[in-house]
Design an enzyme around this catalytic site. Structure first.
Site, short mmCIF file in Angstrom:
data_model
loop_
_atom_site.label_atom_id
_atom_site.label_comp_id
_atom_site.label_asym_id
_atom_site.label_seq_id
_atom_site.Cartn_x
_atom_site.Cartn_y
_atom_site.Cartn_z
N CYS A 46 0.87 -1.18 0.00
CA CYS A 46 0.00 0.00 0.00
C CYS A 46 0.90 1.23 0.00
CB CYS A 46 -0.93 0.01 1.21
SG CYS A 46 -1.82 1.58 1.36
N CYS B 75 0.50 3.52 3.02
CA CYS B 75 1.13 2.95 4.23
C CYS B 75 2.64 3.19 4.18
CB CYS B 75 0.86 1.45 4.33
SG CYS B 75 -0.78 1.03 4.99
N ASN C 18 -12.73 10.28 -2.59
CA ASN C 18 -13.16 9.33 -3.61
C ASN C 18 -13.22 7.94 -2.99
OD1 ASN C 18 -13.16 11.37 -5.59
ND2 ASN C 18 -10.98 11.09 -5.96
N HIS D 222 -6.28 3.32 0.16
CA HIS D 222 -6.00 3.70 1.56
C HIS D 222 -6.71 5.02 1.75
CE1 HIS D 222 -2.88 4.07 5.06
NE2 HIS D 222 -3.70 5.13 5.14
N HIS E 83 -8.11 8.47 2.06
CA HIS E 83 -7.46 9.78 2.01
C HIS E 83 -8.49 10.84 1.68
CE1 HIS E 83 -7.17 7.85 -1.95
NE2 HIS E 83 -7.28 9.05 -2.48
P1 5GP Z 1 -7.62 9.00 -5.60
O1 5GP Z 1 -7.67 8.97 -7.09
O2 5GP Z 1 -7.41 7.61 -5.02
O3 5GP Z 1 -8.74 9.72 -4.95
O4 5GP Z 1 -6.35 9.87 -5.24
C1 5GP Z 1 -5.06 9.37 -5.20
C2 5GP Z 1 -4.16 10.58 -5.21
O5 5GP Z 1 -2.87 10.17 -4.77
C3 5GP Z 1 -3.96 11.18 -6.61
O6 5GP Z 1 -4.35 12.54 -6.57
C4 5GP Z 1 -2.47 11.00 -6.88
O7 5GP Z 1 -1.92 12.11 -7.54
C5 5GP Z 1 -1.89 10.83 -5.49
N1 5GP Z 1 -0.72 10.00 -5.41
C6 5GP Z 1 -0.56 8.76 -5.95
N2 5GP Z 1 0.63 8.25 -5.63
C7 5GP Z 1 1.26 9.21 -4.88
C8 5GP Z 1 2.55 9.27 -4.26
O8 5GP Z 1 3.37 8.36 -4.32
N3 5GP Z 1 2.84 10.40 -3.57
C9 5GP Z 1 1.95 11.45 -3.47
N4 5GP Z 1 2.35 12.50 -2.76
N5 5GP Z 1 0.73 11.41 -4.04
C10 5GP Z 1 0.40 10.31 -4.74
ZN ZN Z 2 -2.44 1.57 3.49
#
Ligand code: 5GP
Ligand code: ZN
Length: 115
Positions: A4, A7, A88, A99, A101
């Site tokens: 993850c 994590c 989301n 995870h 967020h």
């Molecule tokens: P989701 O699409 O799941 O709501 O959002 C995931 C978010 O995590 C995306 O906006 C993406 O840019 C961000 N993200 C993905 N991998 C990483 C990472 O390794 N570091 C950081 N800082 N953000 C990440």
């Molecule tokens: Zn996690």
């Protein structure tokens, strides 16, 4: 949880630009910011999504919403102008990282409805 990415960020195995940290919560800048302020706020413990929150997580969820997000919004100077908080959830919710967020977005006018 193994494999993850958030994590690993919480455990400092992957670097991130941290803007807030306490025992239970970490907040860091999104890698691909969608607004001048784009911070991700996560519980350090692995919870997959809002859909997976348990009764025992009530205090943690309230801490994130009542304490942490408003504090970061003040620190990032978007509390007066306004901001958006997005979690989301699941595939149709557009969740790519499984995870929990909260996206904290601000610094520009937002559109509605989301895509
Ligand atoms: P989701 O699409 O799941 O709501 O959002 C995931 C978010 O995590 C995306 O906006 C993406 O840019 C961000 N993200 C993905 N991998 C990483 C990472 O390794 N570091 C950081 N800082 N953000 C990440
Ligand atoms: Zn996690």
């Amino acid at each position: 949880m193994a494999d993850c990415i958030f994590c690993k960020i919480a455990n400092k195995e992957i670097p991130a630009t941290v803007v807030y940290e306490d025992e239970q919560v970490l907040a860091f800048k999104d890698l691909e910011p969608q607004a001048p302020v784009h911070v991700l706020v996560i519980p350090k413990k692995h919870v997959a999504s809002i859909a997976e929150l348990k009764a025992e997580d009530k205090e943690l969820a309230a801490h994130i919403l009542v304490d942490v997000i408003p504090q970061i919004a003040r620190e990032q100077k978007i509390d007066q102008s306004g901001f958006r908080v997005v979690a989301n959830t699941g595939d149709e919710g557009g969740q790519t990282v499984k995870h929990l967020h909260f996206h904290l977005l601000g610094g520009r006018s937002m559109q509605w409805p989301p895509g």
